[in-house]
Design an enzyme around this catalytic site. Structure first.
Site, mmCIF file in Angstrom:
data_model
loop_
_atom_site.group_PDB
_atom_site.id
_atom_site.type_symbol
_atom_site.label_atom_id
_atom_site.label_comp_id
_atom_site.label_asym_id
_atom_site.label_seq_id
_atom_site.Cartn_x
_atom_site.Cartn_y
_atom_site.Cartn_z
ATOM 1 N N GLU A 244 -5.243 1.538 7.220
ATOM 2 C CA GLU A 244 -4.177 1.798 8.215
ATOM 3 C C GLU A 244 -4.639 3.006 9.010
ATOM 4 O O GLU A 244 -4.575 4.134 8.518
ATOM 5 C CB GLU A 244 -2.848 2.108 7.514
ATOM 6 C CG GLU A 244 -2.303 1.001 6.630
ATOM 7 C CD GLU A 244 -1.715 -0.149 7.422
ATOM 8 O OE1 GLU A 244 -1.695 -0.087 8.668
ATOM 9 O OE2 GLU A 244 -1.297 -1.124 6.795
ATOM 10 N N CYS A 278 1.106 7.620 13.773
ATOM 11 C CA CYS A 278 0.066 6.646 14.131
ATOM 12 C C CYS A 278 0.599 5.679 15.183
ATOM 13 O O CYS A 278 -0.160 5.147 15.975
ATOM 14 C CB CYS A 278 -0.379 5.897 12.888
ATOM 15 S SG CYS A 278 0.997 5.193 11.985
HETATM 16 P P1 NAD Z 1 -7.776 11.930 7.702
HETATM 17 O O1 NAD Z 1 -8.476 10.642 7.920
HETATM 18 O O2 NAD Z 1 -8.472 13.184 8.061
HETATM 19 O O3 NAD Z 1 -7.393 12.110 6.154
HETATM 20 C C1 NAD Z 1 -6.625 11.139 5.475
HETATM 21 C C2 NAD Z 1 -6.875 11.261 3.983
HETATM 22 O O4 NAD Z 1 -8.247 10.927 3.716
HETATM 23 C C3 NAD Z 1 -6.651 12.649 3.401
HETATM 24 O O5 NAD Z 1 -6.029 12.503 2.147
HETATM 25 C C4 NAD Z 1 -8.069 13.188 3.252
HETATM 26 O O6 NAD Z 1 -8.201 14.159 2.244
HETATM 27 C C5 NAD Z 1 -8.837 11.928 2.889
HETATM 28 N N1 NAD Z 1 -10.275 11.938 3.180
HETATM 29 C C6 NAD Z 1 -10.930 12.642 4.136
HETATM 30 N N2 NAD Z 1 -12.242 12.331 4.112
HETATM 31 C C7 NAD Z 1 -12.419 11.408 3.126
HETATM 32 C C8 NAD Z 1 -13.548 10.685 2.622
HETATM 33 N N3 NAD Z 1 -14.760 10.850 3.143
HETATM 34 N N4 NAD Z 1 -13.354 9.813 1.629
HETATM 35 C C9 NAD Z 1 -12.112 9.602 1.107
HETATM 36 N N5 NAD Z 1 -11.016 10.262 1.524
HETATM 37 C C10 NAD Z 1 -11.154 11.153 2.534
HETATM 38 O O7 NAD Z 1 -6.389 11.779 8.448
HETATM 39 P P2 NAD Z 1 -5.223 12.844 8.611
HETATM 40 O O8 NAD Z 1 -5.698 13.914 9.550
HETATM 41 O O9 NAD Z 1 -4.691 13.224 7.288
HETATM 42 O O10 NAD Z 1 -4.090 11.946 9.344
HETATM 43 C C11 NAD Z 1 -4.098 11.680 10.697
HETATM 44 C C12 NAD Z 1 -4.690 10.315 10.988
HETATM 45 O O11 NAD Z 1 -4.037 9.311 10.218
HETATM 46 C C13 NAD Z 1 -4.467 9.892 12.432
HETATM 47 O O12 NAD Z 1 -5.641 9.322 12.952
HETATM 48 C C14 NAD Z 1 -3.371 8.837 12.332
HETATM 49 O O13 NAD Z 1 -3.342 7.919 13.373
HETATM 50 C C15 NAD Z 1 -3.699 8.210 11.038
HETATM 51 N N6 NAD Z 1 -2.507 7.526 10.504
HETATM 52 C C16 NAD Z 1 -2.463 6.154 10.456
HETATM 53 C C17 NAD Z 1 -1.323 5.498 10.009
HETATM 54 C C18 NAD Z 1 -1.223 3.994 9.930
HETATM 55 O O14 NAD Z 1 -0.393 3.502 9.172
HETATM 56 N N7 NAD Z 1 -2.003 3.241 10.668
HETATM 57 C C19 NAD Z 1 -0.233 6.240 9.587
HETATM 58 C C20 NAD Z 1 -0.308 7.621 9.654
HETATM 59 C C21 NAD Z 1 -1.460 8.260 10.096
#
Ligand code: NAD
Length: 473
Positions: A244, A278
């Site tokens: 997502e 998102c």
């Molecule tokens: P992010 O991708 O930086 O981090 C998300 C999660 O992934 C965190 O828990 C982080 O610690 C973990 N993470 C980071 N690097 C990783 C790796 N290499 N391997 C495994 N896990 C890892 O996102 P964010 O800054 O927390 O959130 C914002 C983003 O999330 C935006 O792009 C937003 O659009 C997206 N988002 C999508 C949805 C959806 O349902 N489509 C909903 C909410 C947010």
């Protein structure tokens, strides 16, 4: 100072022994308000081991047991609503009005729809001499972001419980309070040991989980960039992933849109949570001949969204969640100006009187073309891009001119016309004339917004495998 020091495995909170301490910074004041202690590799192993044992027990659970568990979780979470709203305001800057209106009601509804989903899944079917069963997929790793942290946690954990899976949650290190409260609610539910587990950490802990041979499914919500990395990690073990990811959703005003209803909703759906959703409708596609009137209305609507401390009642918009996010949003505002978008409201300067925290002025750009960065890339800030169109065909082309496809909206006084237009939009969901988001329907993206579906029965089905028993009928 708040310190998050314990992970959850084997049905209890255990001390994290990792070397990393992640600072928790107040987005409202830029000061350190706490720490999160990361899990060591050994702690993560323990959580995986716990989840394997939990899966053995829970995969044999009845639908009644799963329903009971979800009902208890609903009850326990509801009783922590006020504490969760406060934690979200302090840690990620979500104003308390939005916490009360959405951040808590959404996960509670999500739990309710997961409970209803249990009755809707086709668990068993007979085809000829065969019985086709839908069986729990195994140990699920759930990795979640900070922007609607409880909703995203519940979407994954409730689906896992409903599917008969066990789960290891790795919540965002940016908004740990919501995850901590969630795990306290889980603990109070008396689930069998190992069904729900939780680890603290950032990318390295996430990577240990996504490459782990004892993990059967990965469900990730977050940025498109990290989604790509997770898919690459998961490829080693051919572990199925649900992604997502980000979005660049468009609200389209058709010529006959009711502007009185549409404009306040467009501003709310583009700016609420400081644009950090998102599904934020960060592009507004509007008839060129109506642009002067629409801009005037947008200016007035944006003026009714005062920025301020998220804990104060008068505040409509809080800061963005992190300093990194602040810098990124400011850079994108600057580049939009360089590329020729017309700054109509706001801008990259810190708002008056709010120089300490990560505040961004609500910002509106006009004269945006579909090929500009501000029309192509997710900002994740309170920034709206207005794209004028000459014909309905051009409006549809503009709406479909990004590689994302998470959400969108269409406005017309003629409901049938709005639905026809919605069907031309290449995206996972379209909101027609400001309708409420229905959390019982499948949620997920197309293209760079990812794949797989969450919510209600669709979230449960995402975590099931088929098994065919030939000759069993
Ligand atoms: P992010 O991708 O930086 O981090 C998300 C999660 O992934 C965190 O828990 C982080 O610690 C973990 N993470 C980071 N690097 C990783 C790796 N290499 N391997 C495994 N896990 C890892 O996102 P964010 O800054 O927390 O959130 C914002 C983003 O999330 C935006 O792009 C937003 O659009 C997206 N988002 C999508 C949805 C959806 O349902 N489509 C909903 C909410 C947010």
């Amino acid at each position: 100072m708040k310190c998050y020091t314990h992970f959850y495995a084997d049905g209890r909170f255990l001390e994290c022994t990792g070397a990393a301490r992640m600072a928790l910074i107040s987005p409202s004041y830029g000061t350190r308000i706490g720490d999160v202690v990361a899990c060591s590799a050994h702690n993560v192993e323990r959580a995986v081991h716990s989840a394997r044992a939990g899966f053995r027990a829970w995969s044999a659970s009845s639908i009644d047991e799963r329903r009971g568990a979800l009902q208890r979780l609903h009850h326990e979470l509801e009783s922590r609503a006020a504490a969760a709203t406060h934690a979200l305001a302090e840690e990620m800057g979500c104003p308390t009005w939005l916490g009360r209106l959405m951040q808590l009601p959404m996960p509670l509804k999500g739990l309710q729809f997961a409970i209803e989903g249990l009755e809707q899944v086709g668990w068993r079917e007979t085809i000829g001499n065969g019985i086709v069963e839908r069986v729990p997929a195994g140990v699920v790793v759930a990795i979640t972001p900070w922007n609607f942290p409880l909703h995203q946690i519940v979407a994954k954990v409730a689906a896992a419980i409903g599917a008969g899976c066990s789960v290891i949650l790795k919540p965002s290190e940016v908004a740990p309070g919501a995850a901590q409260l969630f795990m306290e609610a889980v603990h109070a539910c008396d689930l069998p040991v190992g069904v729900v587990n939780m680890v603290w950490g950032a990318a390295s802990v996430g990577e240990q989980l996504t490459t782990h041979p004892q993990v059967d499914r990965i469900s990730f919500t977050g940025s498109t960039d990290v989604g790509r990395k997770i898919m690459a990690s998961a490829a080693q073990g051919l572990t199925p992933v649900t992604l997502e990811l980000g979005g660049k959703s468009a609200a389209v005003l058709l010529e006959d849109a009711d502007l009185d209803a549409a404009i306040p909703a467009v501003v709310r759906l583009g700016m609420a949570n400081s644009g950090q959703a998102c599904v934020s409708q960060s592009r507004l596609i509007a008839p060129a001949r109506l642009v002067p009137e629409i801009v005037e209305r947008l200016r007035n609507a944006i003026a009714s969204w005062p920025l301020g401390d998220p804990l104060e009642d008068a505040t409509r918009l809080g800061p963005v969640a992190t300093e990194g996010q602040l810098q990124r949003v400011r850079r994108m505002i600057g580049r939009a100006q360089e590329q020729g978008a017309k700054l109509l409201v706001g801008g990259a300067q810190p708002p008056a009187g709010l120089g300490q925290g990560w505040y961004v002025q609500p910002t509106l750009f006009g004269d945006v073309r579909p090929d500009m960065e501000i029309a192509q890339e997710e900002v994740f800030g309170p920034v709206l891009a207005l794209l004028p169109y000459e014909s309905e065909q051009e409006a549809a082309d503009f709406a479909n001119a990004t590689r994302y496809g998470l959400s969108g909206a269409v406005w017309s006084r003629d409901a049938e016309r709005a639905v026809d237009f919605a069907r031309r939009m290449r995206t996972g969901q379209v909101v027609i004339n400001g309708a409420a988001q229905n959390l019982a329907t499948p949620f997920g993206g197309w293209g760079l917004s990812g794949f797989g579906r969450e919510n209600g029965r669709f979230g449960i089905e995402d975590l099931l495998n088929y098994r065919s028993l030939h000759g069993a009928a």
